[in-house]
Design a protein around this motif. Structure first.
Motif, PDB file in Angstrom:
ATOM      1  N   LEU A  44       0.829  -1.209   0.000  1.00 30.32           N
ATOM      2  CA  LEU A  44       0.000   0.000   0.000  1.00 30.32           C
ATOM      3  C   LEU A  44       0.860   1.254   0.000  1.00 30.32           C
ATOM      4  O   LEU A  44       0.469   2.273  -0.582  1.00 30.32           O
ATOM      5  N   THR A  78      -1.985  -1.082   8.761  1.00 26.65           N
ATOM      6  CA  THR A  78      -2.615  -2.145   7.985  1.00 26.65           C
ATOM      7  C   THR A  78      -2.653  -3.445   8.778  1.00 26.65           C
ATOM      8  O   THR A  78      -3.665  -4.154   8.781  1.00 26.65           O
ATOM      9  N   CYS A  84      -8.015  -2.168   2.926  1.00 21.98           N
ATOM     10  CA  CYS A  84      -6.821  -1.819   2.144  1.00 21.98           C
ATOM     11  C   CYS A  84      -7.106  -0.701   1.154  1.00 21.98           C
ATOM     12  O   CYS A  84      -6.283   0.216   0.982  1.00 21.98           O
TER      13      CYS A  84
END
Length: 286
Positions: free
Chosen positions: A26, A112, A137
């Motif tokens: 990410l 995350t 996400c």
């Protein structure tokens, strides 16, 4: 999946490890996707306007190109790319040029990890847990991009909306009708606020990406989740935004990204919306 549900001592560490790895990816999306989009927009604009091509090499891709130091271009070895641990081992500096490495990298990875674990804790290790992780996400990536660039790319908001609607076809979190109505009302609610504000002031109070993000959230949380998301995001945005403007010495005309507050509020409502609404109704005697 049933095995992991029955053996949480194995399932939660696996979820945490996966969260760290996905968080590392990410970071790449947050940093590289806006640059890729800007490069594509400039290329397409030159083509539409009939301007001559310029030598403008594309920025690094999201999947193929290896991670590297943005200061000296040093390509990271595998042991320099271990989520969180490499940043700590390198003391937040590039091994080659000793330039500082942004703390964004470990923070996104840790965030995350925590949210992925929260998803499987709330929804289990089946399809509902997997869908919750996918939503999480997307929201992390969108919030990170909006904080850095004040952009909410269609390349993320629209797929997120369609994934929510597809999941509703199989009644993953709710039937298809509430999901569809949630997406429509989510878009129209913020669009209406934007349109009225523009008519009254002649200015645009928010970007169109905010409409699409709330539409995407509506596909996951349904119609009943839209109002709590708007109220919660507005409250958090007003408090945090005022504090940020005061710390930076900016005036109220300074644009503030609203996407992160929508993402936070939408995720909370998705995870615990029924409990929140139920507690409110009990408190209000409804």
């Amino acid at each position: 999946m049933a095995f992991l549900d029955q053996n949480p001592a194995l399932g939660y560490p696996l979820a945490a490890g996966m969260g760290l790895l996905v968080g590392s990816f990410l970071n790449v999306v947050i940093l590289r996707l806006p640059r890729r989009l800007e490069w594509e927009w400039k290329r397409d604009s030159r083509e539409i306007l009939g301007e001559p091509d310029l030598y403008d090499p594309p920025p690094p891709g999201i999947v193929v190109e290896r991670s590297h130091c943005p200061h000296c271009g040093h390509q990271l070895s595998w042991y320099e790319n271990i989520p969180v641990f490499s940043w700590l081992a390198l003391r937040g500096k590039c091994r080659s040029c000793r330039a500082p490495i942004s703390p964004q990298y470990p923070l996104v990875e840790l965030l995350t990890m925590l949210l992925v674990v929260a998803c499987v804790w709330q929804w289990g290790f089946g399809w509902q847990g997997f869908g919750a992780i996918v939503l999480t996400c997307f929201l992390i990536a969108l919030a990170g991009i909006d904080l850095r660039t004040q952009l909410l790319p269609d390349q993320l908001t629209l797929p997120l909306m369609w994934l929510g609607l597809i999941g509703a076809v199989d009644n993953l979190y709710m039937p298809a009708k509430p999901a569809l109505v949630g997406a429509v009302i989510g878009y129209l609610s913020l669009w209406t606020v934007w349109w009225l504000f523009k008519q009254l002031t002649g200015k645009e109070g928010m970007g169109h990406g905010d409409f699409k993000l709330l539409a995407a959230l509506g596909a996951w949380i349904g119609l009943q989740g839209i109002l709590p998301t708007i109220l919660l995001s507005s409250l958090v945005g007003a408090i945090v935004g005022s504090i940020w403007l005061g710390m930076k010495g900016r005036d109220r005309a300074t644009p503030i990204p609203f996407g992160p507050y929508l993402a936070i509020a939408g995720w909370i409502v998705f995870m615990w919306g029924e409990q929140i609404i139920g507690a409110y109704r009990q408190y209000a005697g409804i």
